[in-house]
Scaffold this motif. Structure first.
Motif, PDB file in Angstrom:
ATOM      1  N   GLY A 148       0.831  -1.206   0.000  1.00 53.56           N
ATOM      2  CA  GLY A 148       0.000   0.000   0.000  1.00 53.56           C
ATOM      3  C   GLY A 148       0.865   1.255   0.000  1.00 53.56           C
ATOM      4  N   ASN A 149       1.920   1.249   0.811  1.00 57.96           N
ATOM      5  CA  ASN A 149       2.843   2.374   0.855  1.00 57.96           C
ATOM      6  C   ASN A 149       3.486   2.621  -0.503  1.00 57.96           C
ATOM      7  OD1 ASN A 149       3.842   3.760   3.589  1.00 57.96           O
ATOM      8  ND2 ASN A 149       3.009   1.758   4.085  1.00 57.96           N
ATOM      9  N   VAL A 150       3.866   1.522  -1.148  1.00 58.50           N
ATOM     10  CA  VAL A 150       4.630   1.653  -2.387  1.00 58.50           C
ATOM     11  C   VAL A 150       3.731   2.049  -3.566  1.00 58.50           C
ATOM     12  CG1 VAL A 150       6.097   0.352  -3.994  1.00 58.50           C
ATOM     13  CG2 VAL A 150       6.395   0.059  -1.549  1.00 58.50           C
ATOM     14  N   THR A 151       2.451   1.698  -3.481  1.00 62.45           N
ATOM     15  CA  THR A 151       1.581   1.936  -4.642  1.00 62.45           C
ATOM     16  C   THR A 151       0.687   3.173  -4.526  1.00 62.45           C
ATOM     17  OG1 THR A 151      -0.060   0.433  -3.710  1.00 62.45           O
ATOM     18  CG2 THR A 151       1.454  -0.496  -5.316  1.00 62.45           C
ATOM     19  N   LEU A 152       0.614   3.774  -3.336  1.00 62.25           N
ATOM     20  CA  LEU A 152      -0.348   4.879  -3.176  1.00 62.25           C
ATOM     21  C   LEU A 152      -0.087   6.025  -4.152  1.00 62.25           C
ATOM     22  CD1 LEU A 152      -2.829   5.701  -1.464  1.00 62.25           C
ATOM     23  CD2 LEU A 152      -1.282   7.048  -0.060  1.00 62.25           C
ATOM     24  N   GLY A 153       1.168   6.380  -4.295  1.00 60.18           N
ATOM     25  CA  GLY A 153       1.512   7.463  -5.212  1.00 60.18           C
ATOM     26  C   GLY A 153       1.124   7.135  -6.651  1.00 60.18           C
ATOM     27  N   LEU A 154       1.421   5.892  -7.054  1.00 63.98           N
ATOM     28  CA  LEU A 154       1.073   5.478  -8.414  1.00 63.98           C
ATOM     29  C   LEU A 154      -0.417   5.620  -8.656  1.00 63.98           C
ATOM     30  CD1 LEU A 154       3.158   2.187  -8.804  1.00 63.98           C
ATOM     31  CD2 LEU A 154       3.485   4.324 -10.039  1.00 63.98           C
ATOM     32  N   ARG A 155      -1.184   5.172  -7.658  1.00 59.32           N
ATOM     33  CA  ARG A 155      -2.628   5.159  -7.847  1.00 59.32           C
ATOM     34  C   ARG A 155      -3.213   6.560  -7.810  1.00 59.32           C
ATOM     35  NH1 ARG A 155      -4.718   1.765  -3.493  1.00 59.32           N
ATOM     36  NH2 ARG A 155      -6.658   2.622  -4.238  1.00 59.32           N
ATOM     37  N   LEU A 156      -2.721   7.398  -6.893  1.00 63.84           N
ATOM     38  CA  LEU A 156      -3.341   8.715  -6.727  1.00 63.84           C
ATOM     39  C   LEU A 156      -2.802   9.748  -7.701  1.00 63.84           C
ATOM     40  CD1 LEU A 156      -3.635   9.109  -2.861  1.00 63.84           C
ATOM     41  CD2 LEU A 156      -5.350   8.353  -4.508  1.00 63.84           C
ATOM     42  N   THR A 157      -1.517   9.686  -8.032  1.00 68.14           N
ATOM     43  CA  THR A 157      -0.987  10.771  -8.856  1.00 68.14           C
ATOM     44  C   THR A 157      -0.769  10.356 -10.297  1.00 68.14           C
ATOM     45  OG1 THR A 157       1.311  10.348  -8.249  1.00 68.14           O
ATOM     46  CG2 THR A 157       0.098  11.844  -6.879  1.00 68.14           C
ATOM     47  N   LYS A 158      -0.483   9.066 -10.516  1.00 68.33           N
ATOM     48  CA  LYS A 158      -0.336   8.648 -11.910  1.00 68.33           C
ATOM     49  C   LYS A 158      -1.573   7.902 -12.398  1.00 68.33           C
ATOM     50  CE  LYS A 158       4.619   8.903 -12.190  1.00 68.33           C
ATOM     51  NZ  LYS A 158       5.890   8.291 -12.617  1.00 68.33           N
ATOM     52  N   HIS A 159      -2.541   7.735 -11.492  1.00 72.30           N
ATOM     53  CA  HIS A 159      -3.820   7.102 -11.831  1.00 72.30           C
ATOM     54  C   HIS A 159      -3.640   5.735 -12.485  1.00 72.30           C
ATOM     55  CE1 HIS A 159      -5.589  10.813 -10.563  1.00 72.30           C
ATOM     56  NE2 HIS A 159      -4.807  11.467 -11.390  1.00 72.30           N
ATOM     57  N   VAL A 160      -2.658   5.008 -11.993  1.00 77.32           N
ATOM     58  CA  VAL A 160      -2.445   3.651 -12.475  1.00 77.32           C
ATOM     59  C   VAL A 160      -3.505   2.760 -11.824  1.00 77.32           C
ATOM     60  CG1 VAL A 160      -0.791   1.735 -12.548  1.00 77.32           C
ATOM     61  CG2 VAL A 160       0.026   4.100 -12.624  1.00 77.32           C
ATOM     62  N   PRO A 161      -4.189   1.913 -12.606  1.00 81.93           N
ATOM     63  CA  PRO A 161      -5.197   1.031 -12.001  1.00 81.93           C
ATOM     64  C   PRO A 161      -4.559   0.111 -10.953  1.00 81.93           C
ATOM     65  CG  PRO A 161      -5.126   0.776 -14.401  1.00 81.93           C
ATOM     66  CD  PRO A 161      -4.071   1.740 -14.045  1.00 81.93           C
ATOM     67  N   ARG A 162      -5.359  -0.294  -9.974  1.00 77.07           N
ATOM     68  CA  ARG A 162      -4.855  -1.011  -8.822  1.00 77.07           C
ATOM     69  C   ARG A 162      -3.960  -2.212  -9.184  1.00 77.07           C
ATOM     70  NH1 ARG A 162      -6.567  -2.047  -3.293  1.00 77.07           N
ATOM     71  NH2 ARG A 162      -8.139  -0.435  -3.514  1.00 77.07           N
ATOM     72  N   ALA A 163      -4.444  -3.063 -10.078  1.00 80.92           N
ATOM     73  CA  ALA A 163      -3.694  -4.285 -10.391  1.00 80.92           C
ATOM     74  C   ALA A 163      -2.331  -3.952 -10.996  1.00 80.92           C
ATOM     75  CB  ALA A 163      -4.492  -5.159 -11.351  1.00 80.92           C
ATOM     76  N   LYS A 164      -2.337  -2.991 -11.902  1.00 82.94           N
ATOM     77  CA  LYS A 164      -1.097  -2.592 -12.559  1.00 82.94           C
ATOM     78  C   LYS A 164      -0.154  -1.938 -11.544  1.00 82.94           C
ATOM     79  CE  LYS A 164       0.857  -1.276 -16.751  1.00 82.94           C
ATOM     80  NZ  LYS A 164       1.273   0.138 -16.660  1.00 82.94           N
ATOM     81  N   ALA A 165      -0.729  -1.114 -10.669  1.00 83.72           N
ATOM     82  CA  ALA A 165       0.083  -0.449  -9.650  1.00 83.72           C
ATOM     83  C   ALA A 165       0.735  -1.487  -8.740  1.00 83.72           C
ATOM     84  CB  ALA A 165      -0.776   0.508  -8.832  1.00 83.72           C
ATOM     85  N   GLN A 166      -0.045  -2.522  -8.392  1.00 81.07           N
ATOM     86  CA  GLN A 166       0.506  -3.548  -7.504  1.00 81.07           C
ATOM     87  C   GLN A 166       1.642  -4.297  -8.184  1.00 81.07           C
ATOM     88  OE1 GLN A 166      -2.829  -5.812  -6.038  1.00 81.07           O
ATOM     89  NE2 GLN A 166      -3.178  -4.309  -4.420  1.00 81.07           N
ATOM     90  N   GLU A 167       1.480  -4.526  -9.480  1.00 82.48           N
ATOM     91  CA  GLU A 167       2.535  -5.202 -10.218  1.00 82.48           C
ATOM     92  C   GLU A 167       3.815  -4.344 -10.198  1.00 82.48           C
ATOM     93  OE1 GLU A 167       1.245  -6.308 -14.228  1.00 82.48           O
ATOM     94  OE2 GLU A 167       3.307  -5.859 -14.827  1.00 82.48           O
ATOM     95  N   GLN A 168       3.647  -3.049 -10.475  1.00 81.83           N
ATOM     96  CA  GLN A 168       4.800  -2.141 -10.452  1.00 81.83           C
ATOM     97  C   GLN A 168       5.404  -2.057  -9.052  1.00 81.83           C
ATOM     98  OE1 GLN A 168       2.733   0.898 -13.191  1.00 81.83           O
ATOM     99  NE2 GLN A 168       4.703   1.836 -12.704  1.00 81.83           N
ATOM    100  N   GLY A 169       4.502  -2.047  -8.053  1.00 73.12           N
ATOM    101  CA  GLY A 169       4.947  -1.969  -6.663  1.00 73.12           C
ATOM    102  C   GLY A 169       5.769  -3.191  -6.286  1.00 73.12           C
ATOM    103  N   ARG A 170       5.307  -4.358  -6.707  1.00 70.62           N
ATOM    104  CA  ARG A 170       6.051  -5.584  -6.390  1.00 70.62           C
ATOM    105  C   ARG A 170       7.415  -5.579  -7.049  1.00 70.62           C
ATOM    106  NH1 ARG A 170       2.278  -8.933  -3.896  1.00 70.62           N
ATOM    107  NH2 ARG A 170       0.189  -8.499  -4.679  1.00 70.62           N
ATOM    108  N   ARG A 171       7.466  -5.021  -8.272  1.00 75.33           N
ATOM    109  CA  ARG A 171       8.749  -4.949  -8.956  1.00 75.33           C
ATOM    110  C   ARG A 171       9.709  -4.043  -8.174  1.00 75.33           C
ATOM    111  NH1 ARG A 171       7.706  -2.682 -14.266  1.00 75.33           N
ATOM    112  NH2 ARG A 171       5.789  -3.921 -14.219  1.00 75.33           N
TER     113      ARG A 171
END
Lengths: 217, 277
Positions: free
Chosen positions: B111-134
């Motif tokens: 959640g910490n790693v993906t919040l920025g992606l989701r809120l500011t880059k509007h990356v959809p949740r699944a994609k954000a999680q994939e990027q976050g895991r990477r």
């Protein structure tokens, strides 16, 4: 035995009054939360005029008796051409009052959160209100549950004052029963017990909410 | 355009009341460069970094990120404070890692790693999680996604902090004393992670007390004192052949503290990690 029968006879109508008490106080508390949070962010706002106006609001509502506030609102509304049932005037007064207190409670929670968390949010581009919503609010609520329960109990007890503007909540109902039975002692004790029971239930609910939200921290 | 520095700082000053924390700093950070900023406490290192990210407003001078002025707008009558929105836009490619991690405790690591992606880059949740895991895999924490920060060691928390910055794919990451709040035995894992990033060519500015790290990893070391840049250069040159008396003194103090530890037979502390300069 007669006492017991007297209370029992009047219990249904008293419980109806208690339901009204819970309704008035409950609506005020729930409406007060989002408004209290907004006022809290107003108080801590970097814009001086926003913060000053917010503080003035707080001083006025925290510095005057709730009974005075209630009567002013009750008599003021018709004067400015707004005719509302007394129950709405009561809810309005209690809401405007609890907003001032809840803002202070939320501010306490806010101070417990390190400003660094907001800096981290800024550095990933999260805007101010989004950060408040996603980062501050969940933590604030967790921190302030005990104080919020206290405030709810306080509003619930203070709601007995709205009996003066003819809202038929628990206190008003009790007064009416006393007026016809001339048994103040029994009836008011019964009313007190009902208040205590409601507040005990509230405390229990608060504690279970705390336990529930603790998971993860 | 090809040689445009990632960060360009000119005549930067920062005053706190009458105290001048930074005076006349000019510094370029070039793409893929790793620059370590060293200096005694209170020398203005952290303030410089905070002004470079505009967490702190600077008093005068200019900070440009990839050619765009940060924090202010140039007008006929001088510099005017920029709107938050435009500041965010200029800062978009700047990541930051904090001394005290500043993780969000109510959210999982992922959640910490993906919040920025989701809120500011509007990356959809699944994609954000994939990027976050990477990003988490890059710091060696791919198996910790569902933990909460409080369940991690300090070193792991700081690596999450790094992953949070990485997930946004910044062009430069600013590190503000990333190991200063850590227990000595946890410093190594964070420095190793940072070394790895340096190898991958990520532009980094690191305010640090870790001389060993600066010596091994930095392309350039900047020595600050009293709010000024006193000396800068490649680490080998700076550490072995200091030109200014103040840097000489700073290095001597550091070396003698090192010797003290060794004489005591105590385990080497954080600053001694890879002590070599």
């Amino acid at each position: 035995m007669a006492t017991f029968a007297l209370v029992l006879d009047n219990l249904p109508i008293m419980l109806w009054g208690a339901a009204m008490t819970v309704l008035v106080a409950g609506v005020a508390i729930i409406l007060g939360m989002p408004l209290g949070l907004i006022l809290c962010f107003g108080v801590v706002s970097p814009k001086p005029w926003v913060s000053r106006i917010s503080r003035i609001y707080q001083s006025v509502w925290r510095g005057t008796p709730i009974l005075v506030q209630l009567l002013i609102i009750y008599y003021l509304l018709p004067l400015i051409g707004i005719n509302v049932p007394s129950i709405l005037a009561a809810i309005l007064a209690l809401t405007l009052n609890t907003v001032a207190f809840q803002a202070e409670i939320f501010r306490g929670g806010l101070l417990a959160i390190s400003p660094g968390q907001l800096e981290a949010a800024r550095m990933v581009g999260i805007r101010r209100w989004a950060a408040r919503y996603h980062i501050l609010m969940p933590q604030i609520f967790r921190l302030v549950i005990p104080s919020l329960v206290n405030e709810t109990i306080s509003i619930l007890k203070n709601s007995s004052l709205v009996s003066v503007i003819a809202v038929t909540e628990l206190m008003r109902v009790s007064q009416q029963i006393v007026a016809t039975t001339y048994r103040p002692f029994e009836i008011y004790i019964a009313a007190g017990i009902i208040y205590i029971v409601i507040n005990l239930l509230l405390s229990l609910a608060g504690r279970s909410a705390e336990r529930h939200l603790e998971q993860g921290i | 355009m090809a040689t445009q520095p990632t960060i360009r700082i000119r005549d930067l000053t920062k005053e706190f009341g009458t105290f001048s924390a930074l005076s006349g700093i000019s510094l370029d950070i070039n793409p893929s460069e790793v620059v370590c900023i060293i200096g005694p406490s209170g020398s203005g290192k952290s303030t410089l970094l905070r002004c470079t990210s505009f967490l702190e407003e600077y008093t005068s001078g200019e900070v440009e990120i990839e050619g765009r002025l940060l924090g202010y707008r140039r007008t006929a009558s001088g510099l005017v404070r920029e709107s938050e929105q435009n500041i965010d836009a200029v800062r978009r490619n700047v990541g930051m890692v904090f001394q005290h991690f500043n993780l969000w405790p109510h959210m999982t690591v992922l959640g910490n790693v993906t919040l920025g992606l989701r809120l500011t880059k509007h990356v959809p949740r699944a994609k954000a999680q994939e990027q976050g895991r990477r990003a988490l895999a890059k710091v060696g924490l791919e198996n910790f996604s569902d933990r909460y920060p409080s369940q991690l060691s300090g070193g792991q928390q700081q690596r999450v902090g790094i992953a949070r910055a990485l997930a946004m794919e910044p062009h430069v990451i600013l590190f503000d004393e990333p190991t200063s709040a850590l227990d000595p035995q946890l410093v190594g894992e964070v420095l190793d992670t940072m070394k790895q990033l340096a190898k991958e060519g990520i532009t980094m500015v690191v305010v640090t007390h870790e001389m060993g790290f600066a010596a091994q990893v930095a392309d350039r070391v900047v020595f600050m004192d009293g709010g000024k840049i006193i000396e800068q250069g490649p680490p080998a040159k700076l550490f072995n052949d200091p030109q200014s008396p103040r840097l000489q003194e700073f290095l001597d103090t550091w070396k003698s503290r090192n010797m003290l530890f060794q004489a005591d037979g105590r385990s080497p502390g954080t600053a001694e990690e890879g002590a070599r300069p």
